[in-house]
Write a protein that holds these residues in place. Structure first.
Motif, PDB file in Angstrom:
ATOM      1  N   UNK A  95       0.814  -1.215   0.000  1.00  0.00           N
ATOM      2  CA  UNK A  95       0.000   0.000   0.000  1.00  0.00           C
ATOM      3  C   UNK A  95       0.847   1.264   0.000  1.00  0.00           C
ATOM      4  N   UNK A  96       2.123   1.114  -0.272  1.00  0.00           N
ATOM      5  CA  UNK A  96       3.027   2.256  -0.244  1.00  0.00           C
ATOM      6  C   UNK A  96       3.569   2.563  -1.639  1.00  0.00           C
ATOM      7  N   UNK A  97       3.919   3.818  -1.841  1.00  0.00           N
ATOM      8  CA  UNK A  97       4.680   4.225  -3.019  1.00  0.00           C
ATOM      9  C   UNK A  97       6.163   4.095  -2.663  1.00  0.00           C
ATOM     10  N   UNK A  98       6.899   3.329  -3.473  1.00  0.00           N
ATOM     11  CA  UNK A  98       8.313   3.078  -3.220  1.00  0.00           C
ATOM     12  C   UNK A  98       9.165   3.989  -4.125  1.00  0.00           C
ATOM     13  N   UNK A  99      10.315   4.386  -3.627  1.00  0.00           N
ATOM     14  CA  UNK A  99      11.301   5.088  -4.438  1.00  0.00           C
ATOM     15  C   UNK A  99      12.150   4.048  -5.161  1.00  0.00           C
ATOM     16  N   UNK A 100      12.750   4.436  -6.300  1.00  0.00           N
ATOM     17  CA  UNK A 100      13.456   3.436  -7.105  1.00  0.00           C
ATOM     18  C   UNK A 100      14.693   3.995  -7.781  1.00  0.00           C
ATOM     19  N   UNK A 101      15.684   3.097  -7.959  1.00  0.00           N
ATOM     20  CA  UNK A 101      16.852   3.367  -8.796  1.00  0.00           C
ATOM     21  C   UNK A 101      17.137   2.099  -9.597  1.00  0.00           C
ATOM     22  N   UNK A 102      17.455   2.252 -10.894  1.00  0.00           N
ATOM     23  CA  UNK A 102      17.659   1.090 -11.756  1.00  0.00           C
ATOM     24  C   UNK A 102      18.808   1.321 -12.720  1.00  0.00           C
ATOM     25  N   UNK A 109      14.208  -0.710  -4.883  1.00  0.00           N
ATOM     26  CA  UNK A 109      13.078   0.118  -4.479  1.00  0.00           C
ATOM     27  C   UNK A 109      13.016   0.122  -2.961  1.00  0.00           C
ATOM     28  N   UNK A 110      12.559   1.221  -2.392  1.00  0.00           N
ATOM     29  CA  UNK A 110      12.607   1.342  -0.940  1.00  0.00           C
ATOM     30  C   UNK A 110      11.599   2.380  -0.462  1.00  0.00           C
ATOM     31  N   UNK A 111      11.265   2.316   0.825  1.00  0.00           N
ATOM     32  CA  UNK A 111      10.460   3.357   1.460  1.00  0.00           C
ATOM     33  C   UNK A 111      10.807   3.395   2.940  1.00  0.00           C
ATOM     34  N   UNK A 112      10.462   4.503   3.582  1.00  0.00           N
ATOM     35  CA  UNK A 112      10.673   4.671   5.019  1.00  0.00           C
ATOM     36  C   UNK A 112       9.318   4.775   5.706  1.00  0.00           C
ATOM     37  N   UNK A 113       9.160   4.026   6.782  1.00  0.00           N
ATOM     38  CA  UNK A 113       7.930   4.058   7.576  1.00  0.00           C
ATOM     39  C   UNK A 113       8.155   4.894   8.832  1.00  0.00           C
ATOM     40  N   UNK A 114       7.287   5.872   9.037  1.00  0.00           N
ATOM     41  CA  UNK A 114       7.366   6.694  10.238  1.00  0.00           C
ATOM     42  C   UNK A 114       6.582   6.037  11.366  1.00  0.00           C
ATOM     43  N   UNK A 115       7.102   6.140  12.562  1.00  0.00           N
ATOM     44  CA  UNK A 115       6.455   5.542  13.732  1.00  0.00           C
ATOM     45  C   UNK A 115       5.022   6.050  13.870  1.00  0.00           C
ATOM     46  N   UNK A 116       4.093   5.110  14.079  1.00  0.00           N
ATOM     47  CA  UNK A 116       2.703   5.452  14.323  1.00  0.00           C
ATOM     48  C   UNK A 116       1.798   5.373  13.121  1.00  0.00           C
ATOM     49  N   UNK A 117       2.340   5.410  11.916  1.00  0.00           N
ATOM     50  CA  UNK A 117       1.498   5.339  10.719  1.00  0.00           C
ATOM     51  C   UNK A 117       0.818   3.979  10.659  1.00  0.00           C
ATOM     52  N   UNK A 118      -0.505   3.978  10.489  1.00  0.00           N
ATOM     53  CA  UNK A 118      -1.273   2.733  10.459  1.00  0.00           C
ATOM     54  C   UNK A 118      -1.303   2.020  11.795  1.00  0.00           C
ATOM     55  N   UNK A 119      -0.930   2.741  12.864  1.00  0.00           N
ATOM     56  CA  UNK A 119      -0.910   2.136  14.187  1.00  0.00           C
ATOM     57  C   UNK A 119       0.376   1.397  14.516  1.00  0.00           C
ATOM     58  N   UNK A 120       1.271   1.222  13.529  1.00  0.00           N
ATOM     59  CA  UNK A 120       2.530   0.503  13.754  1.00  0.00           C
ATOM     60  C   UNK A 120       3.510   1.460  14.424  1.00  0.00           C
TER      61      UNK A 120
END
Length: 298
Positions: A95-102, A109-120
Motif C-alpha cells: 500500500x506504499x509508493x516506493x522510491x526506485x533506482x535502476x 526500491x525502498x520506502x521509510x515508515x514513520x512511527x505510528x502510521x497505520x498504528x505501527x
C-alpha cells in the motif's frame, strides 16, 4: 522514478511498478507470463489493488487477528485493512509508493515508515533489490529497524500464478497449519500434512485452500505442461513457512514463501504456540530474505 520499470536479460523480463506498492506486475519468459498479469481493467488503487504479479510482504505476512498485535506484554492496535472482517493483512509494503533506482538489470526500491502510521509504532526502512539474469530473477527483501527499541518483524512474497487445468505443483513441507472452518486463522501449531495436500511429489494444485504450511524446504516447482513452461522457486534466509491460496474460481493461485505462520505473534505471545517463526528485530538491526525465480521451457 515512480513509473513502471522494465528489466530484461536474455529471454527473461520483468515489469516493476514502484508507485503500485513496489509490485512486480509482470514476469515473463519470452512471451509467456509466469505471474498472472494485471488485467486490462485491473485496479492500481493502493487501498484495493488487483490480484496480479508479486507484491512484497513487509513488515508482516498475512493476517493479524482483529488488527490487534500482542507482543512482549503489550497490545498494539493497528489499522484494519481487511474489511469488513476487521483484520490487518499483508503489512504495509503493498500500500506504499516506493522510491526506485535502476541500471536496466538491477532495481532497488525502498520506502521509510514513520512511527505510528497505520498504528505501527516502530519506524523502519524497507527495501527490495530485484536482479535479472538469463535464467530468472532474484528478489531480496529487507527491513531495517530504525527505532530505539526492538520490533516484531516478518517478511515474505505474494506471487499470483495462472491456474490451468494441467497445472502441476511440487511443494515439500513438513507441517500443515489448518485454519478453523469458521475463520482463516490456525489455532494450534503444525500438524502432519494430510495425504491429499502432500506435494512432496508433483501433483495437481489442491483447490480451496487459504492456509499455511511449516518446515518449507525452500524449494517449489510449478509446471504448466500445456503452456510449455515451468518455474522453480528457491528461498534463502528464514523463509520457513509458505502460505497456499487456491480460490475455487480457478483463475489464479498463490504460493507465498514467508518467514512466519499466520498471526504468528499472537499465537506465540498469547497461546505459547511453538515454531511460528515469530521474530523480534533489535534496534538498528536488519532482517532479510531472498527468493529466486527460475523459468524454464518444458
Amino acid at each position: 522514478m515512480s513509473h513502471p520499470i522494465t528489466l530484461a536479460r536474455g529471454a527473461v523480463s520483468a515489469v516493476v511498478e514502484p508507485a503500485f506498492g513496489g509490485r512486480i506486475t509482470a514476469f515473463r519468459h519470452g512471451d509467456t507470463d509466469i505471474f498472472s498479469p494485471i488485467p486490462a481493467d485491473g485496479s492500481r488503487d493502493l487501498a484495493s489493488p488487483a490480484a496480479c504479479g508479486c507484491f512484497p510482504l513487509v513488515p508482516w505476512s498475512n493476517r493479524i487477528r482483529d488488527a490487534r498485535l500482542h507482543v512482549e506484554g503489550e497490545t498494539v492496535d493497528l489499522a484494519p485493512t481487511e474489511l469488513p472482517a476487521g483484520h490487518a493483512i499483508h503489512g504495509h509494503g503493498l500500500r506504499r509508493i516506493w522510491e526506485a533506482e535502476s541500471d536496466g538489470t538491477t532495481l532497488r526500491v525502498h520506502y521509510a515508515h514513520e512511527a505510528g502510521v497505520g498504528g505501527w509504532p516502530w519506524p523502519y526502512r524497507a527495501a527490495q533489490v530485484i536482479v535479472l539474469d538469463e535464467d530468472g530473477m532474484t528478489v531480496t527483501l529487507s527491513v531495517l529497524n530504525g527505532g530505539e527499541g526492538a520490533m516484531p518483524v516478518g517478511l515474505g512474497f505474494h506471487p499470483y500464478f495462472p491456474q490451468t487445468a494441467g497445472t502441476r505443483l511440487t511443494l515439500p513441507v513438513a507441517t500443515s497449519w489448518p485454519p478453523t472452518e469458521a475463520e482463516k486463522f490456525p489455532v494450534a501449531g503444525g500438524q502432519p500434512v494430510p495425504p491429499e495436500l502432500d506435494r512432496r511429489e508433483e501433483g495437481p494444485v489442491p483447490m480451496g485452500l487459504d492456509q499455511g504450511f511449516g518446515g518449507w524446504e525452500k524449494t517449489a516447482r510449478i509446471a504448466w505442461p500445456e503452456r510449455g513452461v515451468a518455474l522453480t522457486m528457491t528461498g534463502e534466509g528464514p523463509l520457513d513457512h509458505v502460505i497456499v491460496y487456491t480460490p475455487t474460481h480457478g483463475k489464479y493461485f498463490c504460493v507465498e514463501p514467508v518467514t512466519h505462520a499466520i498471526d504468528a505473534a499472537n499465537l506465540t505471545e498469547t497461546q505459547g504456540v511453538a515454531d511460528t517463526g515469530h521474530a523480534i528485530l533489535p534496534a538498528g538491526a536488519e532482517f532479510s530474505v531472498s527468493l529466486r525465480f527460475i523459468a524454464e521451457v518444458i
